[in-house]
Design a protein around this motif. Structure first.
Motif, PDB file in Angstrom:
ATOM      1  N   LEU A  44     -10.414   9.304  -3.205  1.00 44.35           N
ATOM      2  CA  LEU A  44     -10.675   8.845  -1.838  1.00 44.35           C
ATOM      3  C   LEU A  44      -9.368   8.526  -1.113  1.00 44.35           C
ATOM      4  CD1 LEU A  44     -13.784   6.544  -2.447  1.00 44.35           C
ATOM      5  CD2 LEU A  44     -13.760   8.794  -1.359  1.00 44.35           C
ATOM      6  N   ILE A  45      -8.441   7.886  -1.812  1.00 47.15           N
ATOM      7  CA  ILE A  45      -7.145   7.577  -1.202  1.00 47.15           C
ATOM      8  C   ILE A  45      -6.390   8.866  -0.874  1.00 47.15           C
ATOM      9  CG2 ILE A  45      -4.890   6.541  -1.629  1.00 47.15           C
ATOM     10  CD1 ILE A  45      -6.288   4.380  -3.254  1.00 47.15           C
ATOM     11  N   GLU A  46      -6.452   9.848  -1.766  1.00 51.88           N
ATOM     12  CA  GLU A  46      -5.802  11.134  -1.509  1.00 51.88           C
ATOM     13  C   GLU A  46      -6.396  11.813  -0.270  1.00 51.88           C
ATOM     14  OE1 GLU A  46      -4.450  12.505  -6.021  1.00 51.88           O
ATOM     15  OE2 GLU A  46      -6.461  12.990  -5.274  1.00 51.88           O
ATOM     16  N   GLY A  47      -7.708  11.692  -0.115  1.00 54.26           N
ATOM     17  CA  GLY A  47      -8.344  12.247   1.075  1.00 54.26           C
ATOM     18  C   GLY A  47      -7.901  11.534   2.338  1.00 54.26           C
ATOM     19  N   ILE A  48      -7.786  10.200   2.257  1.00 57.10           N
ATOM     20  CA  ILE A  48      -7.312   9.429   3.416  1.00 57.10           C
ATOM     21  C   ILE A  48      -5.886   9.832   3.765  1.00 57.10           C
ATOM     22  CG2 ILE A  48      -6.670   7.117   4.180  1.00 57.10           C
ATOM     23  CD1 ILE A  48      -9.033   6.051   2.509  1.00 57.10           C
ATOM     24  N   ALA A  49      -5.033   9.963   2.747  1.00 57.56           N
ATOM     25  CA  ALA A  49      -3.633  10.319   2.985  1.00 57.56           C
ATOM     26  C   ALA A  49      -3.506  11.714   3.579  1.00 57.56           C
ATOM     27  CB  ALA A  49      -2.842  10.220   1.686  1.00 57.56           C
ATOM     28  N   ALA A  50      -4.404  12.608   3.179  1.00 55.15           N
ATOM     29  CA  ALA A  50      -4.348  13.972   3.702  1.00 55.15           C
ATOM     30  C   ALA A  50      -4.672  14.020   5.194  1.00 55.15           C
ATOM     31  CB  ALA A  50      -5.310  14.859   2.926  1.00 55.15           C
ATOM     32  N   SER A  51      -5.516  13.102   5.648  1.00 58.34           N
ATOM     33  CA  SER A  51      -5.927  13.102   7.051  1.00 58.34           C
ATOM     34  C   SER A  51      -5.157  12.098   7.909  1.00 58.34           C
ATOM     35  CB  SER A  51      -7.429  12.793   7.145  1.00 58.34           C
ATOM     36  OG  SER A  51      -7.711  11.519   6.601  1.00 58.34           O
ATOM     37  N   ASP A  52      -4.376  11.228   7.284  1.00 59.92           N
ATOM     38  CA  ASP A  52      -3.642  10.200   8.021  1.00 59.92           C
ATOM     39  C   ASP A  52      -2.213  10.161   7.493  1.00 59.92           C
ATOM     40  OD1 ASP A  52      -2.619   7.981   9.292  1.00 59.92           O
ATOM     41  OD2 ASP A  52      -4.330   6.682   8.878  1.00 59.92           O
ATOM     42  N   SER A  53      -1.263  10.632   8.270  1.00 56.48           N
ATOM     43  CA  SER A  53       0.130  10.721   7.831  1.00 56.48           C
ATOM     44  C   SER A  53       0.779   9.353   7.641  1.00 56.48           C
ATOM     45  CB  SER A  53       0.935  11.542   8.841  1.00 56.48           C
ATOM     46  OG  SER A  53       0.903  10.922  10.122  1.00 56.48           O
ATOM     47  N   ASN A  76       2.511  10.366  -3.205  1.00 56.20           N
ATOM     48  CA  ASN A  76       2.752  11.355  -2.148  1.00 56.20           C
ATOM     49  C   ASN A  76       4.094  11.186  -1.464  1.00 56.20           C
ATOM     50  OD1 ASN A  76       2.129   9.013  -0.762  1.00 56.20           O
ATOM     51  ND2 ASN A  76       0.881  10.021   0.790  1.00 56.20           N
ATOM     52  N   THR A  77       4.844  10.125  -1.834  1.00 51.84           N
ATOM     53  CA  THR A  77       6.197   9.956  -1.297  1.00 51.84           C
ATOM     54  C   THR A  77       7.057   9.280  -2.353  1.00 51.84           C
ATOM     55  OG1 THR A  77       5.564   7.840  -0.308  1.00 51.84           O
ATOM     56  CG2 THR A  77       5.509   9.774   1.121  1.00 51.84           C
ATOM     57  N   PRO A  78       8.367   9.508  -2.335  1.00 53.16           N
ATOM     58  CA  PRO A  78       9.264   8.813  -3.269  1.00 53.16           C
ATOM     59  C   PRO A  78       9.516   7.387  -2.818  1.00 53.16           C
ATOM     60  CG  PRO A  78      10.532  10.210  -1.812  1.00 53.16           C
ATOM     61  CD  PRO A  78       9.070  10.480  -1.492  1.00 53.16           C
ATOM     62  N   VAL A  79      10.186   6.632  -3.671  1.00 53.64           N
ATOM     63  CA  VAL A  79      10.571   5.266  -3.306  1.00 53.64           C
ATOM     64  C   VAL A  79      11.554   5.337  -2.154  1.00 53.64           C
ATOM     65  CG1 VAL A  79      11.662   3.145  -4.100  1.00 53.64           C
ATOM     66  CG2 VAL A  79      10.230   4.474  -5.654  1.00 53.64           C
ATOM     67  N   PRO A  80      11.357   4.548  -1.067  1.00 57.10           N
ATOM     68  CA  PRO A  80      12.287   4.586   0.068  1.00 57.10           C
ATOM     69  C   PRO A  80      13.705   4.221  -0.354  1.00 57.10           C
ATOM     70  CG  PRO A  80      10.301   3.347   0.612  1.00 57.10           C
ATOM     71  CD  PRO A  80      10.260   3.604  -0.855  1.00 57.10           C
TER      72      PRO A  80
END
Length: 323
Positions: free
Chosen positions: A54-63, A308-312
């Protein structure tokens, strides 16, 4: 200014979608009113249900959504640490995903932060809690504040706003056995607290059983001081003093009145009590030795299986703390 919302998640499939909708709505309103940007950082703590998908789906639709997923369940302390490491905001807000932390309070936190506070803590009332739990919490906080070197406030949990320099300071503390409430109090900086009404969980059950709460309380007691060890020494000295006084009294009675019938009951109770005290003291020492054992291993706090992103990028260690 960038606001990072860090959300530890464990088996939250029933409510994660509604949480995201409500928080995003509130943050979009804040973005318009305060001219800020925001991001959401979800940390999946090895959920067994569909939380990650579900989180992956949210991330796919919300940058604006980022996520980190652990290889297994490492616990909420590890999840909060991972969230702080991946949060790139100028301020970071820690929230639970069960909507017991009202999103509308973020606005109040930002206003207080604008007044110069580095930590803004939300303190919930205990309305609706069981009487036994409320009494136990009050007793616990009175006890722990007599022992630890920092002040812990009853009703203050993980729902709080942290400035960038506070987050960086907390990330400097790399101990394996983490008790975040104590760590937040230890780093200090300018802090304020406000009270809000307790909100019931909308979906699912709390992951905090009585046993987990008890262990968490013991972690807080042991992680921030060595006073229990000092108390054990004092208790041992007290017992030795009582034993010597009792032995002196027995010898005196024997010299004056002669030897009476053997005190079987007294001997049995004394031996049993001393054995119990010794076991408690050994357990206490064992707790500290066990923590040393985990610290010297230097194992990572968690392992990431997906993100979906590296450590800032981080500033040099300690840079913000020195000013």
């Amino acid at each position: 200014m960038l606001i990072s919302i860090v959300v530890p998640c464990f088996n939250e499939e029933e409510i994660i979608g509604r949480f995201h909708d409500q928080v995003t709505k509130e943050l979009e309103s804040l973005a318009a009113d305060f001219a800020v940007e925001f991001e959401l950082v979800y940390v999946d703590d090895g959920s067994h249900d569909r939380t990650l998908s579900l989180i992956e789906g949210i991330a796919a639709s919300d940058s604006r959504t980022r996520y980190v997923s652990f290889s297994r369940n490492f616990g909420k302390e590890a999840a909060m640490l991972a969230g702080l490491q991946h949060a790139g905001g100028d301020v970071v807000v820690l929230m639970d995903a069960d909507l017991q932390h009202p999103p509308e309070l973020i606005r109040r936190m930002l206003r207080l932060h604008g007044e110069g506070f580095d930590q803004v803590m939300a303190r919930r009332t205990r309305a609706g809690d069981r009487v036994t739990r409320t009494l136990a919490a009050r007793v616990y906080y009175r006890l722990i504040n007599r022992l630890v070197d920092v002040e812990l406030v009853d009703g203050v949990g993980d729902f709080r706003l942290l400035s960038r320099r506070t987050v960086d300071a907390v990330l400097e503390l790399t101990e394996y056995n983490r008790f975040s409430k104590g760590l937040f109090a230890w780093v200090g900086f300018r802090t304020t607290t406000f009270t809000y009404e307790n909100v019931r969980r909308e979906q699912g059950r709390s992951k905090w059983t009585f046993g987990k709460l008890l262990n968490y309380g013991l972690d807080g007691l042991i992680s921030f001081n060595d006073k229990p060890l000092r108390a054990a020494l004092h208790l041992g000295l007290l017992l030795v003093s009582v034993a010597m006084a009792y032995a002196t009294w027995i010898v005196g009675v024997a010299l004056v009145k002669g030897v009476d019938a053997p005190g079987y009951v007294t001997l049995l109770v004394t031996v049993t009590a001393l054995a119990g005290v010794q076991m408690v003291m050994l357990g206490l020492v064992g707790e500290y030795v066990g923590r040393i054992y985990y610290e010297v291993k230097r194992r990572p706090h968690f392992l990431v299986k997906a993100a979906n992103t590296p450590v800032p990028h981080r500033r040099p260690r300690g840079e913000l703390v020195r000013r």
